[in-house]
Design a protein around this motif. Structure first.
Motif, PDB file in Angstrom:
ATOM      1  N   GLU A   1      -3.982 -17.419   2.110  1.00 48.77           N
ATOM      2  CA  GLU A   1      -4.193 -18.355   1.021  1.00 48.77           C
ATOM      3  C   GLU A   1      -5.317 -17.897   0.099  1.00 48.77           C
ATOM      4  N   ALA A   2      -6.342 -17.265   0.658  1.00 43.94           N
ATOM      5  CA  ALA A   2      -7.461 -16.805  -0.168  1.00 43.94           C
ATOM      6  C   ALA A   2      -7.021 -15.755  -1.179  1.00 43.94           C
ATOM      7  N   ASN A   3      -5.898 -15.084  -0.919  1.00 41.88           N
ATOM      8  CA  ASN A   3      -5.373 -14.056  -1.824  1.00 41.88           C
ATOM      9  C   ASN A   3      -4.284 -14.596  -2.741  1.00 41.88           C
ATOM     10  N   GLY A   4      -4.108 -15.919  -2.762  1.00 44.16           N
ATOM     11  CA  GLY A   4      -3.086 -16.511  -3.619  1.00 44.16           C
ATOM     12  C   GLY A   4      -1.683 -16.397  -3.070  1.00 44.16           C
ATOM     13  N   GLY A   6       1.245 -17.466   0.080  1.00 43.44           N
ATOM     14  CA  GLY A   6       1.609 -18.511   1.015  1.00 43.44           C
ATOM     15  C   GLY A   6       2.778 -18.072   1.870  1.00 43.44           C
ATOM     16  N   TYR A   7       2.888 -18.672   3.061  1.00 41.13           N
ATOM     17  CA  TYR A   7       3.958 -18.353   4.007  1.00 41.13           C
ATOM     18  C   TYR A   7       4.941 -19.507   4.052  1.00 41.13           C
ATOM     19  N   VAL A   8       6.222 -19.176   4.001  1.00 45.09           N
ATOM     20  CA  VAL A   8       7.293 -20.151   4.138  1.00 45.09           C
ATOM     21  C   VAL A   8       8.205 -19.637   5.238  1.00 45.09           C
ATOM     22  N   GLY A   9       8.425 -20.423   6.271  1.00 50.59           N
ATOM     23  CA  GLY A   9       9.314 -19.990   7.337  1.00 50.59           C
ATOM     24  C   GLY A   9       8.940 -20.611   8.663  1.00 50.59           C
ATOM     25  N   PHE A  13      11.092 -15.952  11.524  1.00 46.12           N
ATOM     26  CA  PHE A  13      11.397 -15.354  10.231  1.00 46.12           C
ATOM     27  C   PHE A  13      10.689 -16.133   9.140  1.00 46.12           C
ATOM     28  N   GLY A  14      10.200 -15.426   8.144  1.00 47.51           N
ATOM     29  CA  GLY A  14       9.563 -16.118   7.037  1.00 47.51           C
ATOM     30  C   GLY A  14       9.341 -15.193   5.866  1.00 47.51           C
ATOM     31  N   LEU A  15       8.850 -15.771   4.798  1.00 48.73           N
ATOM     32  CA  LEU A  15       8.562 -15.036   3.572  1.00 48.73           C
ATOM     33  C   LEU A  15       7.125 -15.294   3.150  1.00 48.73           C
ATOM     34  N   VAL A  16       6.487 -14.281   2.625  1.00 50.61           N
ATOM     35  CA  VAL A  16       5.178 -14.433   2.002  1.00 50.61           C
ATOM     36  C   VAL A  16       5.408 -14.339   0.501  1.00 50.61           C
ATOM     37  N   CYS A  17       4.997 -15.374  -0.209  1.00 50.77           N
ATOM     38  CA  CYS A  17       5.226 -15.466  -1.648  1.00 50.77           C
ATOM     39  C   CYS A  17       3.918 -15.789  -2.351  1.00 50.77           C
ATOM     40  N   LEU A  18       3.893 -15.561  -3.662  1.00 50.77           N
ATOM     41  CA  LEU A  18       2.755 -16.007  -4.451  1.00 50.77           C
ATOM     42  C   LEU A  18       2.726 -17.519  -4.477  1.00 50.77           C
ATOM     43  N   GLN A  19       1.539 -18.095  -4.569  1.00 53.17           N
ATOM     44  CA  GLN A  19       1.414 -19.539  -4.672  1.00 53.17           C
ATOM     45  C   GLN A  19       1.572 -20.013  -6.115  1.00 53.17           C
ATOM     46  N   LYS A  20       1.856 -19.097  -7.016  1.00 53.79           N
ATOM     47  CA  LYS A  20       2.120 -19.429  -8.410  1.00 53.79           C
ATOM     48  C   LYS A  20       3.358 -18.654  -8.839  1.00 53.79           C
ATOM     49  N   ARG A  21       3.799 -18.851 -10.050  1.00 56.34           N
ATOM     50  CA  ARG A  21       4.971 -18.135 -10.556  1.00 56.34           C
ATOM     51  C   ARG A  21       4.685 -16.640 -10.636  1.00 56.34           C
ATOM     52  N   ALA A  30       1.320  -4.543   1.490  1.00 52.65           N
ATOM     53  CA  ALA A  30       0.590  -3.680   2.424  1.00 52.65           C
ATOM     54  C   ALA A  30      -0.599  -4.428   3.041  1.00 52.65           C
ATOM     55  N   ALA A  31      -1.275  -5.265   2.268  1.00 56.39           N
ATOM     56  CA  ALA A  31      -2.404  -6.037   2.785  1.00 56.39           C
ATOM     57  C   ALA A  31      -1.936  -7.040   3.839  1.00 56.39           C
ATOM     58  N   VAL A  32      -0.808  -7.687   3.603  1.00 55.06           N
ATOM     59  CA  VAL A  32      -0.251  -8.625   4.584  1.00 55.06           C
ATOM     60  C   VAL A  32       0.130  -7.876   5.854  1.00 55.06           C
ATOM     61  N   GLU A  33       0.764  -6.723   5.713  1.00 52.40           N
ATOM     62  CA  GLU A  33       1.150  -5.941   6.879  1.00 52.40           C
ATOM     63  C   GLU A  33      -0.076  -5.541   7.700  1.00 52.40           C
ATOM     64  N   ALA A  34      -1.135  -5.089   7.031  1.00 51.25           N
ATOM     65  CA  ALA A  34      -2.361  -4.699   7.733  1.00 51.25           C
ATOM     66  C   ALA A  34      -2.977  -5.902   8.446  1.00 51.25           C
ATOM     67  N   TRP A  35      -2.973  -7.059   7.795  1.00 50.56           N
ATOM     68  CA  TRP A  35      -3.515  -8.266   8.403  1.00 50.56           C
ATOM     69  C   TRP A  35      -2.713  -8.651   9.646  1.00 50.56           C
ATOM     70  N   LEU A  36      -1.395  -8.604   9.538  1.00 49.21           N
ATOM     71  CA  LEU A  36      -0.538  -8.947  10.683  1.00 49.21           C
ATOM     72  C   LEU A  36      -0.761  -7.986  11.854  1.00 49.21           C
ATOM     73  N   LYS A  37      -0.903  -6.695  11.552  1.00 46.83           N
ATOM     74  CA  LYS A  37      -1.127  -5.703  12.606  1.00 46.83           C
ATOM     75  C   LYS A  37      -2.443  -5.940  13.340  1.00 46.83           C
TER      76      LYS A  37
END
Length: 64
Positions: A1-4, A6-9, A13-21, A30-37
């Motif tokens: 959330e701090a990076n703008g 959000g997770y839906v799922g 299974f889920g998707l990471v999307c922007l919290q804005k258009r 790549a940042a999400v992948e590194a965080w998850l790892k």
């Protein structure tokens, strides 16, 4: 959330999307992948290439 982002799922299974258009870019992916790892509570995960959630069959930035 701090990076703008959000997770839906759910748990499987889920998707990471922007919290804005707009669209997530490769650096954010790549940042999400590194965080998850770095999450020891996860037993496994797969991060897909970027995709358009409205048109998942169309490639993102296709090769020319």
């Amino acid at each position: 959330e701090a990076n703008g982002l959000g997770y839906v799922g759910g748990d499987d299974f889920g998707l990471v999307c922007l919290q804005k258009r707009g669209s997530v870019n490769e650096e954010q992916r790549a940042a999400v992948e590194a965080w998850l790892k770095g999450r020891s509570e996860l037993t496994g995960m797969t991060v897909s290439p970027l995709l358009d959630v409205w048109y998942p069959e169309k490639p993102i930035n296709p090769a020319k």
